[in-house]
Write a protein that holds these residues in place. Structure first.
Motif, PDB file in Angstrom:
ATOM      1  N   LYS A 143       0.817  -1.215   0.000  1.00 35.02           N
ATOM      2  CA  LYS A 143       0.000   0.000   0.000  1.00 35.02           C
ATOM      3  C   LYS A 143       0.860   1.278   0.000  1.00 35.02           C
ATOM      4  O   LYS A 143       0.634   2.206   0.769  1.00 35.02           O
ATOM      5  CB  LYS A 143      -0.955  -0.003   1.187  1.00 35.02           C
ATOM      6  CG  LYS A 143      -2.102  -0.992   1.033  1.00 35.02           C
ATOM      7  CD  LYS A 143      -2.963  -0.624  -0.168  1.00 35.02           C
ATOM      8  CE  LYS A 143      -4.114  -1.574  -0.382  1.00 35.02           C
ATOM      9  NZ  LYS A 143      -4.919  -1.205  -1.569  1.00 35.02           N
ATOM     10  N   GLU A 252      -3.161  -1.647   7.746  1.00 32.80           N
ATOM     11  CA  GLU A 252      -3.856  -0.434   7.328  1.00 32.80           C
ATOM     12  C   GLU A 252      -4.673   0.136   8.472  1.00 32.80           C
ATOM     13  O   GLU A 252      -5.370  -0.593   9.180  1.00 32.80           O
ATOM     14  CB  GLU A 252      -4.770  -0.729   6.137  1.00 32.80           C
ATOM     15  CG  GLU A 252      -4.025  -1.070   4.862  1.00 32.80           C
ATOM     16  CD  GLU A 252      -4.970  -1.210   3.685  1.00 32.80           C
ATOM     17  OE1 GLU A 252      -5.408  -0.176   3.150  1.00 32.80           O
ATOM     18  OE2 GLU A 252      -5.276  -2.365   3.329  1.00 32.80           O
ATOM     19  N   ARG A 255     -10.100   3.516   7.874  1.00 30.44           N
ATOM     20  CA  ARG A 255     -10.375   4.786   7.194  1.00 30.44           C
ATOM     21  C   ARG A 255     -11.746   5.319   7.576  1.00 30.44           C
ATOM     22  O   ARG A 255     -12.713   4.558   7.682  1.00 30.44           O
ATOM     23  CB  ARG A 255     -10.321   4.604   5.674  1.00 30.44           C
ATOM     24  CG  ARG A 255      -8.898   4.550   5.117  1.00 30.44           C
ATOM     25  CD  ARG A 255      -8.908   4.218   3.647  1.00 30.44           C
ATOM     26  NE  ARG A 255      -7.645   4.549   3.012  1.00 30.44           N
ATOM     27  CZ  ARG A 255      -7.245   4.042   1.868  1.00 30.44           C
ATOM     28  NH1 ARG A 255      -8.008   3.175   1.220  1.00 30.44           N
ATOM     29  NH2 ARG A 255      -6.087   4.394   1.336  1.00 30.44           N
ATOM     30  N   ASP A 340      -7.816   3.405  -4.399  1.00 32.13           N
ATOM     31  CA  ASP A 340      -6.873   4.510  -4.243  1.00 32.13           C
ATOM     32  C   ASP A 340      -6.959   5.477  -5.415  1.00 32.13           C
ATOM     33  O   ASP A 340      -6.724   6.672  -5.263  1.00 32.13           O
ATOM     34  CB  ASP A 340      -5.455   3.954  -4.118  1.00 32.13           C
ATOM     35  CG  ASP A 340      -5.320   3.012  -2.937  1.00 32.13           C
ATOM     36  OD1 ASP A 340      -5.482   3.470  -1.797  1.00 32.13           O
ATOM     37  OD2 ASP A 340      -5.075   1.806  -3.167  1.00 32.13           O
ATOM     38  N   ARG A 366      -6.412   9.467  -4.228  1.00 35.38           N
ATOM     39  CA  ARG A 366      -6.067   9.761  -2.841  1.00 35.38           C
ATOM     40  C   ARG A 366      -4.702  10.447  -2.797  1.00 35.38           C
ATOM     41  O   ARG A 366      -3.789  10.069  -3.546  1.00 35.38           O
ATOM     42  CB  ARG A 366      -6.053   8.485  -1.994  1.00 35.38           C
ATOM     43  CG  ARG A 366      -7.432   7.841  -1.845  1.00 35.38           C
ATOM     44  CD  ARG A 366      -7.356   6.648  -0.904  1.00 35.38           C
ATOM     45  NE  ARG A 366      -8.600   5.888  -0.915  1.00 35.38           N
ATOM     46  CZ  ARG A 366      -9.617   6.103  -0.080  1.00 35.38           C
ATOM     47  NH1 ARG A 366      -9.534   7.064   0.829  1.00 35.38           N
ATOM     48  NH2 ARG A 366     -10.713   5.350  -0.150  1.00 35.38           N
ATOM     49  N   GLU A 368      -2.164  10.308  -0.890  1.00 33.99           N
ATOM     50  CA  GLU A 368      -0.966   9.512  -0.620  1.00 33.99           C
ATOM     51  C   GLU A 368      -0.438   8.813  -1.872  1.00 33.99           C
ATOM     52  O   GLU A 368       0.758   8.522  -1.975  1.00 33.99           O
ATOM     53  CB  GLU A 368      -1.223   8.491   0.488  1.00 33.99           C
ATOM     54  CG  GLU A 368      -2.341   7.504   0.214  1.00 33.99           C
ATOM     55  CD  GLU A 368      -3.674   7.920   0.814  1.00 33.99           C
ATOM     56  OE1 GLU A 368      -4.497   7.036   1.092  1.00 33.99           O
ATOM     57  OE2 GLU A 368      -3.902   9.151   0.999  1.00 33.99           O
ATOM     58  N   VAL A 369      -1.318   8.546  -2.837  1.00 35.91           N
ATOM     59  CA  VAL A 369      -0.865   7.903  -4.080  1.00 35.91           C
ATOM     60  C   VAL A 369       0.092   8.809  -4.829  1.00 35.91           C
ATOM     61  O   VAL A 369       1.157   8.386  -5.302  1.00 35.91           O
ATOM     62  CB  VAL A 369      -2.070   7.534  -4.972  1.00 35.91           C
ATOM     63  CG1 VAL A 369      -1.597   6.974  -6.314  1.00 35.91           C
ATOM     64  CG2 VAL A 369      -2.974   6.543  -4.268  1.00 35.91           C
ATOM     65  N   ALA A 394       1.124   3.465  -9.642  1.00 37.69           N
ATOM     66  CA  ALA A 394       0.276   3.136  -8.496  1.00 37.69           C
ATOM     67  C   ALA A 394       0.213   1.625  -8.268  1.00 37.69           C
ATOM     68  O   ALA A 394       0.360   1.140  -7.134  1.00 37.69           O
ATOM     69  CB  ALA A 394      -1.125   3.704  -8.707  1.00 37.69           C
ATOM     70  N   PHE A 399      -1.069   0.016  -4.860  1.00 41.56           N
ATOM     71  CA  PHE A 399      -2.325   0.755  -4.769  1.00 41.56           C
ATOM     72  C   PHE A 399      -3.338   0.112  -5.721  1.00 41.56           C
ATOM     73  O   PHE A 399      -2.967  -0.636  -6.630  1.00 41.56           O
ATOM     74  CB  PHE A 399      -2.118   2.228  -5.128  1.00 41.56           C
ATOM     75  CG  PHE A 399      -1.315   3.008  -4.123  1.00 41.56           C
ATOM     76  CD1 PHE A 399      -1.778   3.198  -2.830  1.00 41.56           C
ATOM     77  CD2 PHE A 399      -0.094   3.568  -4.464  1.00 41.56           C
ATOM     78  CE1 PHE A 399      -1.044   3.920  -1.899  1.00 41.56           C
ATOM     79  CE2 PHE A 399       0.653   4.286  -3.544  1.00 41.56           C
ATOM     80  CZ  PHE A 399       0.180   4.468  -2.252  1.00 41.56           C
TER      81      PHE A 399
END
Length: 454
Positions: A143, A252, A255, A340, A366, A368-369, A394, A399
């Motif tokens: 991830k 993870e 969320r 993602d 997202r 963070e990607v 990704a 991702f």
């Protein structure tokens, strides 16, 4: 193309051999920079003699003791050449190292770092059979985060323009400023992917006075843990490290559902979609208008760099949005799918369809990607392939890309607007080391229809 070979100097015992290995390169496309880091008198005398020689391809500096990371940062700050090749003062380059790295850099201009193999030598510069301490191969991810952080070692060539997008060389004061090499790998991987040269280009000298030998295994593990946690924070990854020894494992975080309030729209300035967003009463502060560029990736990256929220929605002039509820559905789909990267499609897909590549004029990403992958390639990938290129980045970092049918949103992707065999060849050239991530011509035609080829 000139390579800046950069050597922090602390000890003089093997310094002459180190310097001679540079002068004996099969290519003269190098500049050697050495900085004395408050080391022993022997090393200072050697550097003073080198400075007095006024060699046009050598720069010498003298500093008080700063430690390895700050010395590397000092040398890289003096460098105006396109590539950096770090070298330790007790090691040697293979005679063809510069030649091979230049050939690889020309073939892979997108790579932030190019790594070769190393061998071991003794104090007399004789080859020694020794099991390699670190792996040599592609790195592994969960991830977005690298799990095998120890999969790094000299030699490696750094693209200076990629280095300039990082925080630079950084070490740990409580470990003699060490850890800078592992850290720069992590930072550079957040700019662009690496390439490998399966050839020995560096000779690592085994002797009892190596600075690295004063660091215990426990110290190495502690640095790897700190660097991993720091990288997770820097990329804003919703992860928790769950092991103490690499290869690390992660969990993870749970969320929370996102809403339109967590979203920013990146659109071309003066575009019809910008006007439409305002008509359906999207908050104007959430709309980031970017001057149009011929390069699609450039305006999208500029928009992302101006953004601050958890998700960004890229929209171009091909996008039609019926009303605000369609955008609410889009964000809800991101929540429900756990994707993602997510794009709406006009096709009647059932539920959420995981894809290796997307082609859409409207898509959510997202934050963070983009932080973990370096975002869109603004230098080497043609417009038609820029979203596929992002999806490959990704997917490589674990991702997930998803398409979903959303009523009230339609668009045409870059491929539908036209692509050529040359465009596809450029994509294939960039990802030649990762062929399993590449689409086929059949895949591209499925996205765009045969008529989109030009």
């Amino acid at each position: 193309m000139i390579i800046s070979i950069e050597v922090p100097v602390f000890k003089g015992e093997f310094l002459n051999q180190c310097i001679q290995s540079v002068f004996q390169q099969s290519s003269d496309a190098w500049h050697l920079s050495l900085v004395w880091d408050g080391g022993d008198e022997r090393s200072r005398r050697i550097l003073e003699e080198m400075q007095e020689s006024n060699h046009p391809k050598v720069s010498v500096y003298f500093n008080e003791n700063q430690g390895i990371a700050r010395s590397r940062a000092f040398l890289s700050a003096q460098n105006n050449y396109p590539y950096i090749l770090p070298l330790d003062d007790d090691d040697e380059l293979a005679p063809n190292a510069v030649e091979q790295f230049i050939e690889a850099a020309k073939a892979n201009p997108w790579a932030s770092l190019i790594r070769g193999r190393r061998s071991f030598i003794n104090q007399q510069s004789e080859h020694v059979e020794e099991t390699q301490w670190f792996p040599f191969g592609p790195r592994h991810y969960f991830k977005g985060m690298v799990s095998d952080v120890f999969n790094q070692a000299q030699p490696y060539l750094i693209r200076k323009s990629a280095y300039d997008r990082t925080l630079g060389w950084q070490g740990f004061d409580d470990f003699m400023q060490a850890g800078e090499d592992c850290d720069i790998f992590l930072q550079l991987e957040e700019v662009a992917h690496f390439e490998l040269i399966d050839e020995v280009l560096y000779h690592y000298r085994l002797h009892n006075e190596r600075a690295s030998d004063t660091l215990t295994s426990a110290a190495a593990f502690e640095m790897w843990r700190r660097l991993t946690d720091r990288s997770i924070d820097r990329m804003e990854l919703p992860l928790i490290r769950t092991s103490d020894v690499p290869p690390f494992t992660f969990e993870e975080k749970e969320r929370t559902d996102l809403t339109l309030g967590d979203l920013e729209f990146i659109v071309p300035k003066g575009s019809t979609i910008s006007d439409r967003l305002k008509q359906i009463e999207m908050v104007e502060d959430a709309i980031i208008e970017v001057p149009r560029r011929e390069n699609e990736a450039s305006w999208k990256m500029e928009g992302f760099q101006a953004s601050q929220k958890k998700i960004v929605c890229f929209l171009d002039d091909s996008v039609q949005v019926d009303d605000a509820s369609a955008l609410v559905d889009l964000v809800n789909a991101l929540n429900e799918s756990g994707a993602d990267v997510l794009a709406p499609t006009a096709e009647q897909v059932i539920g959420f369809s995981k894809q290796q590549w997307l082609d859409a004029g409207c898509f959510l990403v997202r934050r963070e990607v983009l932080l973990a992958t370096g975002g869109f390639d603004t230098e080497t990938i043609p417009n038609a392939m820029h979203l596929i290129d992002l999806c490959i980045q990704a997917n490589r970092r674990d991702f997930t890309c998803v398409v979903v049918h959303i009523s009230g949103i339609s668009s045409q992707g870059p491929l539908a607007l036209g692509w050529s065999e040359t465009d596809f060849q450029m994509l294939k050239r960039k990802w030649h080391s990762y062929p399993n991530y590449l689409p086929s011509i059949k895949d591209l035609n499925r996205f765009s229809g045969d008529g989109a080829r030009r």
